[in-house]
Design a protein around this motif. Structure first.
Motif, PDB file in Angstrom:
ATOM      1  N   GLU A 172      18.958  19.257 -21.206  1.00 13.68           N
ATOM      2  CA  GLU A 172      20.049  20.048 -20.639  1.00 13.68           C
ATOM      3  C   GLU A 172      19.508  21.272 -19.902  1.00 13.68           C
ATOM      4  OE1 GLU A 172      24.417  21.007 -22.201  1.00 13.68           O
ATOM      5  OE2 GLU A 172      22.843  21.986 -23.377  1.00 13.68           O
ATOM      6  N   SER A 173      18.416  21.830 -20.406  1.00 12.03           N
ATOM      7  CA  SER A 173      17.835  23.010 -19.750  1.00 12.03           C
ATOM      8  C   SER A 173      17.301  22.658 -18.353  1.00 12.03           C
ATOM      9  CB  SER A 173      16.720  23.615 -20.610  1.00 12.03           C
ATOM     10  OG  SER A 173      15.709  22.668 -20.869  1.00 12.03           O
ATOM     11  N   ASP A 174      16.764  21.453 -18.192  1.00 17.60           N
ATOM     12  CA  ASP A 174      16.301  21.023 -16.870  1.00 17.60           C
ATOM     13  C   ASP A 174      17.473  20.840 -15.904  1.00 17.60           C
ATOM     14  OD1 ASP A 174      13.651  21.033 -17.707  1.00 17.60           O
ATOM     15  OD2 ASP A 174      13.664  18.901 -18.223  1.00 17.60           O
ATOM     16  N   VAL A 175      18.567  20.314 -16.425  1.00 13.70           N
ATOM     17  CA  VAL A 175      19.777  20.151 -15.609  1.00 13.70           C
ATOM     18  C   VAL A 175      20.307  21.521 -15.206  1.00 13.70           C
ATOM     19  CG1 VAL A 175      22.141  19.244 -15.534  1.00 13.70           C
ATOM     20  CG2 VAL A 175      20.348  17.956 -16.703  1.00 13.70           C
ATOM     21  N   LYS A 176      20.272  22.467 -16.135  1.00 13.42           N
ATOM     22  CA  LYS A 176      20.755  23.826 -15.853  1.00 13.42           C
ATOM     23  C   LYS A 176      19.923  24.466 -14.736  1.00 13.42           C
ATOM     24  CE  LYS A 176      23.200  27.502 -16.956  1.00 13.42           C
ATOM     25  NZ  LYS A 176      24.632  27.551 -16.806  1.00 13.42           N
ATOM     26  N   ILE A 177      18.611  24.323 -14.800  1.00 14.35           N
ATOM     27  CA  ILE A 177      17.736  24.899 -13.778  1.00 14.35           C
ATOM     28  C   ILE A 177      18.018  24.273 -12.417  1.00 14.35           C
ATOM     29  CG2 ILE A 177      15.325  25.044 -12.999  1.00 14.35           C
ATOM     30  CD1 ILE A 177      14.604  25.296 -16.051  1.00 14.35           C
ATOM     31  N   ALA A 178      18.127  22.944 -12.391  1.00 12.90           N
ATOM     32  CA  ALA A 178      18.412  22.256 -11.129  1.00 12.90           C
ATOM     33  C   ALA A 178      19.763  22.685 -10.575  1.00 12.90           C
ATOM     34  CB  ALA A 178      18.381  20.745 -11.337  1.00 12.90           C
ATOM     35  N   SER A 179      20.754  22.808 -11.453  1.00 14.55           N
ATOM     36  CA  SER A 179      22.086  23.229 -11.029  1.00 14.55           C
ATOM     37  C   SER A 179      22.057  24.640 -10.460  1.00 14.55           C
ATOM     38  CB  SER A 179      23.056  23.161 -12.216  1.00 14.55           C
ATOM     39  OG  SER A 179      24.305  23.702 -11.867  1.00 14.55           O
ATOM     40  N   MET A 180      21.331  25.540 -11.121  1.00 10.71           N
ATOM     41  CA  MET A 180      21.246  26.917 -10.650  1.00 10.71           C
ATOM     42  C   MET A 180      20.593  26.988  -9.272  1.00 10.71           C
ATOM     43  SD  MET A 180      20.252  28.797 -14.230  1.00 10.71           S
ATOM     44  CE  MET A 180      20.148  30.439 -13.569  1.00 10.71           C
ATOM     45  N   ARG A 181      19.554  26.184  -9.065  1.00 13.17           N
ATOM     46  CA  ARG A 181      18.876  26.174  -7.760  1.00 13.17           C
ATOM     47  C   ARG A 181      19.799  25.654  -6.664  1.00 13.17           C
ATOM     48  NH1 ARG A 181      13.035  24.009  -9.896  1.00 13.17           N
ATOM     49  NH2 ARG A 181      12.281  26.044 -10.555  1.00 13.17           N
ATOM     50  N   LEU A 182      20.493  24.555  -6.948  1.00 12.67           N
ATOM     51  CA  LEU A 182      21.413  23.996  -5.959  1.00 12.67           C
ATOM     52  C   LEU A 182      22.563  24.956  -5.670  1.00 12.67           C
ATOM     53  CD1 LEU A 182      21.543  20.295  -7.184  1.00 12.67           C
ATOM     54  CD2 LEU A 182      20.580  21.128  -5.031  1.00 12.67           C
ATOM     55  N   TYR A 183      23.091  25.572  -6.721  1.00 12.09           N
ATOM     56  CA  TYR A 183      24.208  26.500  -6.540  1.00 12.09           C
ATOM     57  C   TYR A 183      23.759  27.734  -5.744  1.00 12.09           C
ATOM     58  CZ  TYR A 183      28.557  28.931  -7.540  1.00 12.09           C
ATOM     59  OH  TYR A 183      29.755  29.570  -7.404  1.00 12.09           O
ATOM     60  N   ALA A 184      22.538  28.184  -5.977  1.00 12.55           N
ATOM     61  CA  ALA A 184      22.008  29.313  -5.202  1.00 12.55           C
ATOM     62  C   ALA A 184      21.919  28.947  -3.725  1.00 12.55           C
ATOM     63  CB  ALA A 184      20.639  29.732  -5.744  1.00 12.55           C
ATOM     64  N   ASP A 185      21.506  27.716  -3.433  1.00 13.11           N
ATOM     65  CA  ASP A 185      21.466  27.256  -2.039  1.00 13.11           C
ATOM     66  C   ASP A 185      22.869  27.228  -1.423  1.00 13.11           C
ATOM     67  OD1 ASP A 185      18.719  26.947  -2.126  1.00 13.11           O
ATOM     68  OD2 ASP A 185      18.806  24.772  -2.458  1.00 13.11           O
ATOM     69  N   ILE A 186      23.830  26.760  -2.204  1.00 12.23           N
ATOM     70  CA  ILE A 186      25.222  26.730  -1.731  1.00 12.23           C
ATOM     71  C   ILE A 186      25.707  28.138  -1.409  1.00 12.23           C
ATOM     72  CG2 ILE A 186      27.615  26.276  -2.453  1.00 12.23           C
ATOM     73  CD1 ILE A 186      26.443  23.864  -4.079  1.00 12.23           C
ATOM     74  N   LEU A 187      25.425  29.087  -2.300  1.00 14.44           N
ATOM     75  CA  LEU A 187      25.842  30.473  -2.079  1.00 14.44           C
ATOM     76  C   LEU A 187      25.130  31.086  -0.876  1.00 14.44           C
ATOM     77  CD1 LEU A 187      26.017  31.872  -5.719  1.00 14.44           C
ATOM     78  CD2 LEU A 187      27.935  31.337  -4.195  1.00 14.44           C
TER      79      LEU A 187
END
Length: 73
Positions: free
Chosen positions: A3-18
């Motif tokens: 889950e921590s790997d998914v969280k990191i990937a999600s944070m990176r993608l969301y940062a790109d979106i922002l």
């Protein structure tokens, strides 16, 4: 998948979106960013589960004396 790997990937993608949104002149309130980040993570987990991945939460490791003995030998 941890889950921590998914969280990191999600944070990176969301940062790109922002970042893309900011380049296009969009401005979000901090509370909107926090709730959007959580929603993005939850949706990403659901998409991964739907494609067959198992998301494993990172927690305390179970105590197993026999494995500890093997590791110390």
């Amino acid at each position: 998948m941890l889950e921590s790997d998914v969280k990191i990937a999600s944070m990176r993608l969301y940062a790109d979106i922002l970042a893309n949104a900011a380049r296009n002149g969009w401005n979000y309130a901090p509370e909107s960013i926090v709730s959007g980040s959580k929603r993005h993570f939850d949706e990403m987990k659901l998409q991964l589960i739907a494609t067959g991945y198992e998301i494993v939460p990172l927690g305390p490791r179970p105590h197993c004396p026999s494995l500890e003995k093997l590791a110390s030998d």
